[in-house]
Design a protein around this motif. Structure first.
Motif: not given
Ligand SMILES: NC(=O)c1ccc[n+]([C@@H]2O[C@H](COP(=O)([O-])OP(=O)(O)OC[C@H]3O[C@@H](n4cnc5c(N)ncnc54)[C@H](OP(=O)(O)O)[C@@H]3O)[C@@H](O)[C@H]2O)c1
Length: 250
Positions: A25, A27-29, A48, A50-51, A75-77, A105, A107, A158, A202
């Protein structure tokens, strides 16, 4: 089963020197922030996601900050099976020669809804990306991780996995299983001592996923992904040596 980040923890700048870390994950966040933090603390990282364009942007930021050239792994999980995971481990061995840690990371999230409205297909993808993929990827990398003296695997939990609540459905159920996965595996690897496996939970943070889970919220007031990345550094680095099977809640 729980552990905590030492108060006021500041990672030493060479914390991950000579180490190779895979971040999913990336690529972002959160994943992007963790990848940048690992590289800034001396690691060579594999990114690693998707995009490809997002991975390239993360790699550019790492290189601009003076970090080692990352390995990019589109890689697409949601679609990968055992052969793809084995190929991925082979690629890591070839490109990085070693693996000292994985930060899981990536999700998959679907908007909140009652269970009665969630579909089997939604559940299968949620469980595949958020639970089965961290298992399969770690399993494929186990020979590499076991060869490193203090390898560390971090699963991202989470809050609703620990405190389930209405409408969080298959997302919360998949996240709820991660502490069990880390605990079971850490018991099985106790004698070997490496890799260690822990879960980091987190709190809310300002990432793209948050805009989907909590639309309309003022995200600027939330903690940044960069602040959470410090806890990943702690669990990945030598200062948490001996910590395994634990859940660290922020
Ligand atoms: N944000 C919050 O407030 C929060 C709070 C508690 C826990 N969390 C946890 O923290 C982690 C990161 O969350 P985030 O907020 O950073 O999420 P996010 O912004 O949605 O980023 C998720 C990342 O996962 C990648 N991804 C999704 N589906 C995929 C697949 N099939 N194959 C490969 N990569 C894939 C996405 O890639 P693409 O962009 O290329 O699709 C993206 O880079 C997660 O486990 C989430 O549950 C988040």
């Amino acid at each position: 089963m729980t552990t905590s980040l030492p108060p006021g923890y500041v990672p030493p700048s060479d914390l991950l020197a000579e180490r190779a870390i895979l971040v999913t994950g990336a690529g972002q966040g959160l994943g992007r922030a963790v990848a940048l933090a690992c590289a800034a603390h001396g690691a060579t990282v594999a990114l690693l996601g998707r995009t490809p364009k997002k991975l390239e942007a993360t790699a550019d930021a790492i290189e601009a900050a003076g970090g080692a050239d990352p390995v990019l792994i589109p890689f697409d999980l949601a679609k990968a099976n055992t052969p793809e995971y084995d190929q991925l481990a082979h690629l890591l061995r070839r490109e990085m020669k070693r693996l000292d840690g994985i930060a899981h990371c990536a999700s998959h999230f679907v908007p909140l809804s009652p269970l009665a409205h969630q579909t089997l297909d939604q559940w299968l993808t949620l469980l595949r990306v958020n639970l089965a993929a961290p298992f399969a990827l770690t399993k494929a990398c186990l020979p590499l991780l076991s060869a490193a003296p203090d390898a560390s695997v971090v699963f991202t939990g989470e809050t609703h996995g620990l405190d389930p609540a209405a409408f969080w459905g298959g997302f919360a159920v998949g996240k709820a299983a991660l502490p069990a996965l880390a605990h079971i595996w850490s018991e099985e690897l106790e004698k070997a001592g490496t890799p260690r496996l822990n879960v980091l939970v987190p709190g809310p943070m300002n990432t793209p996923q948050r805009a989907v889970s909590h639309p309309g919220e003022d995200r600027a007031r939330l903690p940044s992904a960069e602040s959470v990345a410090i806890a990943f550094l702690y669990l990945l680095g030598r200062e948490s040596h001996g910590t395994s099977g634990k859940t660290l809640r922020m």
